[in-house]
Design a protein around this motif. Structure first.
Motif, short mmCIF file in Angstrom:
data_model
loop_
_atom_site.label_atom_id
_atom_site.label_comp_id
_atom_site.label_asym_id
_atom_site.label_seq_id
_atom_site.Cartn_x
_atom_site.Cartn_y
_atom_site.Cartn_z
N SER A 141 0.83 -1.22 0.00
CA SER A 141 0.00 0.00 0.00
C SER A 141 0.85 1.25 0.00
O SER A 141 0.55 2.22 -0.72
N VAL A 142 1.92 1.26 0.81
CA VAL A 142 2.80 2.43 0.87
C VAL A 142 3.41 2.71 -0.50
O VAL A 142 3.41 3.85 -0.98
N VAL A 143 3.92 1.66 -1.15
CA VAL A 143 4.58 1.83 -2.45
C VAL A 143 3.59 2.26 -3.53
O VAL A 143 3.88 3.12 -4.36
N VAL A 144 2.40 1.66 -3.53
CA VAL A 144 1.38 2.02 -4.52
C VAL A 144 0.99 3.49 -4.38
O VAL A 144 0.89 4.22 -5.38
N LEU A 145 0.77 3.94 -3.16
CA LEU A 145 0.36 5.33 -2.96
C LEU A 145 1.48 6.31 -3.29
O LEU A 145 1.23 7.42 -3.79
N ALA A 183 -9.39 -1.77 -4.95
CA ALA A 183 -8.45 -2.87 -4.74
C ALA A 183 -7.59 -2.63 -3.50
O ALA A 183 -7.35 -3.56 -2.71
N LEU A 184 -7.16 -1.40 -3.30
CA LEU A 184 -6.37 -1.06 -2.11
C LEU A 184 -7.21 -1.24 -0.84
O LEU A 184 -6.72 -1.77 0.17
N LYS A 250 4.84 2.50 11.31
CA LYS A 250 4.96 3.94 11.59
C LYS A 250 4.89 4.75 10.30
O LYS A 250 4.26 5.81 10.25
N ALA A 251 5.52 4.26 9.24
CA ALA A 251 5.48 4.95 7.95
C ALA A 251 4.09 4.88 7.34
O ALA A 251 3.57 5.88 6.81
N ALA A 252 3.46 3.71 7.42
CA ALA A 252 2.12 3.54 6.84
C ALA A 252 1.09 4.41 7.55
O ALA A 252 0.15 4.91 6.92
N LEU A 257 -5.21 7.45 4.26
CA LEU A 257 -5.99 6.50 3.48
C LEU A 257 -5.74 5.06 3.96
O LEU A 257 -6.67 4.25 4.06
N ILE A 258 -4.47 4.76 4.27
CA ILE A 258 -4.16 3.42 4.77
C ILE A 258 -4.82 3.19 6.12
O ILE A 258 -5.39 2.12 6.37
#
Length: 442
Positions: A141-145, A183-184, A250-252, A257-258
């Motif tokens: 999710s992090v990479v897609v966003l 999908a996310l 922590k990053a997510a 949105l996540i």
């Protein structure tokens, strides 16, 4: 011959004929097997406890198919289907779950970190490298966003997205269409594997570039012991540590949105056709809205080699905590471990229930002390009255025997000494609650 005797003889002859013909024994065996397969009152599993019972999910809209929670986290791989049952997870095979810890956690690895300060509060095998299953989807999710692809772009589920490694279930049939945002959403809240794979497949440059971006992001975040080979977590080569997962969480958590998608209790997916699906969150603590939990972000995961995994950001006693649990034995034990960690945090820093309990507990002794304080003047009055009564009795007695005057003069002096000792001074015997308060103020 009597009729009854004749009837008995006929039945005996018939039984002998059936046995001789080999018919009666198979018939008896089939009846026995049928009886064995019938559920008995003793064999029925007990009803789940009240704590385990889940509230009924609201009925989906008419024509909507309801997807059971945790359906995507199934493992029908050869390991899971082995004759001896599921093989041991990597952590349990190493005996990591037996590592002693004060909270007696079932998980092989665990970590609790203060999200703001990064302070490690609880840890158990936090540096052990283990498969993390669908916790991988947080990195996906992090990479897609970060790629900033159009969220309203329509993706089509293809045969490439079908799981042929674990044979996990999915209601997204080949040919189904959904937006990237949808999908996310499904990948985060319900761990939908085909949705997550479609996100990786449609990443700029394809799946290979997606995996490379995931590993690059891990290095950027300081996840020194992590590696990724697919966007779903179905491969046991997706590995990390509890410490590294906390850095990822922590990053997510910095992306609203996540946080929002991962904590949705239920959601009706728009598949761009007449078919609609109602998904339910894979985390029991979220879908049940368990009291005491304020969950800001979460992700569950399971494959045989990883065991049951769970990570959350939750607020406890005014502190935002990151919880990571890797390789619990079952869904129930990973929830029980999370509850133990929450209760530990409440005990450390308080919380609504802890404060209420402390107030109730402290109110009892405080009332008792106040009651003593209020009653003590009455007791002293009663004591004076008793002494006066004794004095009068003493005077009355002195008039009779001529010795009362001396006794009456000595007794008040003795009582004054006792009262002085009780009240205090330099050699006071007992200090009252009020006196303690005045002393502390001075």
């Amino acid at each position: 011959m009597r009729p009854s005797t004749k009837k008995t003889l006929v039945l005996s002859t018939l039984l002998l004929a059936l046995v001789a013909g080999g018919t009666l024994i198979p018939l008896a065996w089939n009846q026995r097997e049928a009886a064995r397969q019938q559920p008995s009152a003793v064999a029925v599993a007990p009803a789940p406890a009240a704590a385990e019972a889940e509230p009924a999910t609201p009925a989906p809209p008419p024509g909507t198919e309801q997807v059971p929670p945790e359906e995507a986290e199934t493992d029908r791989s050869p390991n899971a289907a082995s004759p001896g049952g599921p093989v041991l997870s990597f952590g349990r095979a190493q005996g990591l779950h037996q590592t002693p810890d004060p909270l007696r956690l079932n998980s092989s690895a665990a970590l609790v970190v203060d999200q703001a300060s990064g302070e490690v509060l609880v840890q158990k095998n936090a540096q052990a490298v283990l498969p993390i299953a669908s916790l991988t989807k947080l990195m996906t999710s992090v990479v897609v966003l970060e790629a900033r692809q159009p969220m309203d772009e329509v993706l089509t589920i293809t045969d490439e997205d079908v799981d042929r490694e674990r044979h996990s279930r999915s209601r997204l049939k080949v040919g189904s269409t959904l937006t990237r945002e949808e999908a996310l959403h499904l990948a985060l809240m319900s761990s939908e594997n085909r949705a997550a794979h479609a996100l990786g497949r449609t990443y700029p440059g394809g799946l290979e570039k997606m995996v490379a971006a995931m590993n690059a992001k891990a290095r950027q975040l300081g996840m020194q012991n992590s590696s990724f080979v697919d966007p779903t977590g179905l491969s046991n080569a997706n590995r990390s540590t509890a410490r590294d997962v906390a850095l990822l969480v922590k990053a997510a958590a910095q992306n609203p949105l996540i946080a929002q998608f991962s904590t949705t209790r239920q959601h009706v997916a728009d598949l761009g056709s007449s078919r609609s699906l109602q998904y339910i969150n894979s985390n029991r603590l979220v879908r049940n809205a368990n009291p005491g939990w304020d969950i800001e972000l979460q992700k569950t995961g399971y494959i045989v080699e990883a065991g049951r995994c769970l990570t959350m950001v939750t607020e406890v006693a005014g502190r935002s905590l990151i919880l990571v649990l890797l390789d619990a034995e079952s869904n129930g034990t990973r929830i029980a471990d999370a509850e133990r960690l929450r209760r530990w945090a409440v005990a450390q820093w308080g919380g609504p229930e802890a404060v209420a309990a402390l107030k109730a507990e402290s109110a009892r002794p405080r009332k008792a002390v106040v009651a003593k304080k209020k009653d003590s003047p009455d007791e002293r009055k009663r004591g004076v009255k008793t002494a006066s009564a004794k004095k009068k009795d003493g005077k009355a007695a002195s008039r009779k025997d001529g010795k009362a005057t001396a006794v009456a003069k000595k007794e008040p002096a003795d009582r004054k000494k006792v009262a002085t000792a009780k009240k205090g001074g330099d050699g006071r015997v007992r200090q009252s609650f009020a006196a303690a308060k005045s002393d502390s103020k001075s």
